[in-house]
Design an enzyme around this catalytic site. Sequence first.
Site, PDB file in Angstrom:
ATOM      1  N   CYS A  50     -66.624 -22.559 -27.397  1.00 21.31           N
ATOM      2  CA  CYS A  50     -66.197 -21.438 -26.534  1.00 21.31           C
ATOM      3  C   CYS A  50     -67.038 -20.200 -26.797  1.00 21.31           C
ATOM      4  O   CYS A  50     -67.364 -19.447 -25.862  1.00 21.31           O
ATOM      5  CB  CYS A  50     -64.726 -21.101 -26.780  1.00 21.31           C
ATOM      6  SG  CYS A  50     -63.621 -22.466 -26.468  1.00 21.31           S
TER       7      CYS A  50
HETATM    8  C1  BEZ Z   1     -64.701 -25.325 -29.470  1.00 23.13           C
HETATM    9  O1  BEZ Z   1     -64.770 -24.356 -28.734  1.00 23.13           O
HETATM   10  O2  BEZ Z   1     -65.643 -25.660 -30.178  1.00 23.13           O
HETATM   11  C2  BEZ Z   1     -63.456 -26.173 -29.495  1.00 23.13           C
HETATM   12  C3  BEZ Z   1     -62.235 -25.604 -29.277  1.00 23.13           C
HETATM   13  C4  BEZ Z   1     -61.105 -26.391 -29.320  1.00 23.13           C
HETATM   14  C5  BEZ Z   1     -61.205 -27.739 -29.588  1.00 23.13           C
HETATM   15  C6  BEZ Z   1     -62.445 -28.296 -29.788  1.00 23.13           C
HETATM   16  C7  BEZ Z   1     -63.580 -27.524 -29.743  1.00 23.13           C
END
Ligand code: BEZ
Length: 248
Positions: free
Chosen positions: A72
């Site tokens: 994210c």
């Molecule tokens: C991420 O943004 O890396 C992420 C967020 C939640 C679950 C898996 C990955």
Amino acid sequence: MSIQFFTPRGPKNEFLKLPATYRRTVRWLPQIGDIFPDFSVETTQGPLSLWDWAGGSWVHLFSHPAAFTPVCTTELASFASLNDDWKANNIKLLGLTGSSVDSQQRWHIEIEDLFDVSIDFPNGHDKGMNLARLFGMIHDHESPDWPIRKSFLLDPIMRIQMIFEYPMYIGRNSEEILRVAKALQLRAETGAATPADWEIGDMAIVPDEMSDAAARRMFGAAPRTLTPYLKIVDCKPANSNAQPLVCG
Ligand code: BEZ
């Protein structure tokens, strides 16, 4: 929103056998062509209501799992790196996630420092992820707890023009979202379709429902017929001094 019991049937009206855990009630899910419902949400830039806030712009409405998560972080940086392009193309961005406004604001400062970008679009706190559930952003088998990466492109009357769904561990490509938005704008303004891998300035497709005469009026040139079902045209306006219409 009405709830119906869902008994799936195949083309010969036979019952389809679904795994037991997939059998569930059907509810409305946003589809291409639907008007996106108005909603209000607290964001990093204060409270807003979608329709008022959009104010005649195109909108990239997107969900993501949570603040302070790695993929994210890169997505927000990537979206912010195209700030000037979104603005130049009349596209506003609105993010949604279950993290509080306060934690998103602290996270944004870190992203801005790390990537030298400015996150100048609002990001909403979807309390209890109620909006995410309503808009099909929770895919239980991917994660029952966090929204997937879902993107909607809405046109200025808030009609859904595109839906992307990406899983938790794969980040979106902001250039691709911008590319599709421009293709949709070209379609909205001229009626042209766009071929695979289309980029601004490429030839567009004259769809079946557009006559050659109408294409000539719109683009100032006769379409080239490659096959009876594939006609292409330079996307230039008919009545200007050869400035590209929305293609460049
Ligand atoms: C991420 O943004 O890396 C992420 C967020 C939640 C679950 C898996 C990955």
